[in-house]
Design an enzyme around this catalytic site. Structure first.
Site, PDB file in Angstrom:
ATOM      1  N   ASP A 241       1.777  19.363 -34.740  1.00 54.28           N
ATOM      2  CA  ASP A 241       0.823  20.168 -33.971  1.00 54.28           C
ATOM      3  C   ASP A 241       1.359  20.431 -32.572  1.00 54.28           C
ATOM      4  O   ASP A 241       2.199  19.683 -32.082  1.00 54.28           O
ATOM      5  CB  ASP A 241      -0.502  19.413 -33.791  1.00 54.28           C
ATOM      6  CG  ASP A 241      -1.119  19.017 -35.099  1.00 54.28           C
ATOM      7  OD1 ASP A 241      -0.879  19.708 -36.099  1.00 54.28           O
ATOM      8  OD2 ASP A 241      -1.835  18.001 -35.099  1.00 54.28           O
TER       9      ASP A 241
HETATM   10  N1  URA Z   1      -0.805  14.620 -38.224  1.00 56.29           N
HETATM   11  C1  URA Z   1      -1.429  15.292 -37.255  1.00 56.29           C
HETATM   12  O1  URA Z   1      -2.631  15.216 -37.129  1.00 56.29           O
HETATM   13  N2  URA Z   1      -0.701  16.047 -36.417  1.00 56.29           N
HETATM   14  C2  URA Z   1       0.622  16.161 -36.502  1.00 56.29           C
HETATM   15  O2  URA Z   1       1.240  16.872 -35.714  1.00 56.29           O
HETATM   16  C3  URA Z   1       1.271  15.447 -37.527  1.00 56.29           C
HETATM   17  C4  URA Z   1       0.528  14.692 -38.362  1.00 56.29           C
END
Ligand code: URA
Length: 240
Positions: free
Chosen positions: A104
């Protein structure tokens, strides 16, 4: 058959325009004879290319590890946001690297890129069970019941069922989470489903690979040994 300029780009010699200039300058030979035509087609399996007299070998699979900072989206392009591609140094720009899975925008840590489609598929397939370990700072404190619920396979708020995962409480508001799949916002949603909304998330490990001393925002290329270890089934550091 492959174009000479594309081959040299893929071998990491330079960008397409740098490579064209190098060829024009007469520095490249094909089977020992100077070749000044960038568009010349040849067979990399049977013909020998040299630059300034040094043989050039195809680079094959390239895998690059980035220690991703927050604030970049995992995408090859985006109209509004900065993308992780912007963090790759110029020497990698022409290799057609693609991110392996996604982190993310706010998540930091280990993100791989590769130009090898098969490797990409193997690393992101939940069937391969490549464990990914995250460090999370969150509200609340994880309990033994939370650990058991993760081990069983959580059902998220919208009914999405997760594969069994490992939750390791570190202390108040801090845990490690290891998952072997990559659903949208998975770790954040898993912890939130147990009343532990996440403030900070960092991926620290993927299969056999750790960030080591790679600094935030920096990249490094994996060695062939690291690539083959990544690909070996049953060699992952954590069995789920
Ligand atoms: N899980 C998440 O919530 N975000 C990420 O970036 C990777 C795994």
């Amino acid at each position: 058959m492959e174009r000479l300029d594309k081959f040299l780009c893929d071998c990491g010699v330079g960008t397409r325009s740098q490579v064209k200039a190098i060829i024009k300058a007469g520095r490249v030979t094909l089977d020992g004879a100077v070749e000044r035509d960038s568009g010349r087609k040849f067979d990399p399996a049977t013909q020998a290319v040299a630059l300034d007299g040094e043989p050039i070998k195809s680079r094959g699979s390239v895998v690059v590890m980035l220690n991703k900072p927050a604030g970049y989206v995992t995408a090859t392009e985006d109209k509004n946001e900065k993308t992780v591609m912007e963090l790759l140094p110029a020497e990698y720009k022409h290799l057609e690297l693609r991110p392996v899975g996604r982190l993310d925008k706010a998540t930091e840590g280990l993100l791989l890129f590769t130009n090898d489609g098969e490797l990409l598929h193997r690393l992101i397939s939940p069937k391969q069970k490549v464990p990914k370990r995250y460090y999370a700072r969150h509200e609340g404190t994880a309990t033994a019941e939370d650990v058991a619920a993760f081990a069983e396979g959580l059902a998220l708020g919208d009914g999405t069922k997760c594969l069994p995962a490992v939750l390791e409480p570190i202390g108040a508001g801090e845990s490690y989470v290891t998952v072997c799949e990559g659903k949208y916002h998975q770790v954040r949603r898993m912890l939130a489903s147990r009343n532990m909304p996440v403030f900070y998330l960092e991926r620290q490990q993927e299969g056999t690979l750790t960030l080591g001393n790679l600094e935030r925002g920096q990249v490094r290329e994996l060695t062939q040994t690291e690539i083959s270890l990544l690909l070996q089934d049953g060699k992952m550091t954590k069995e789920l």
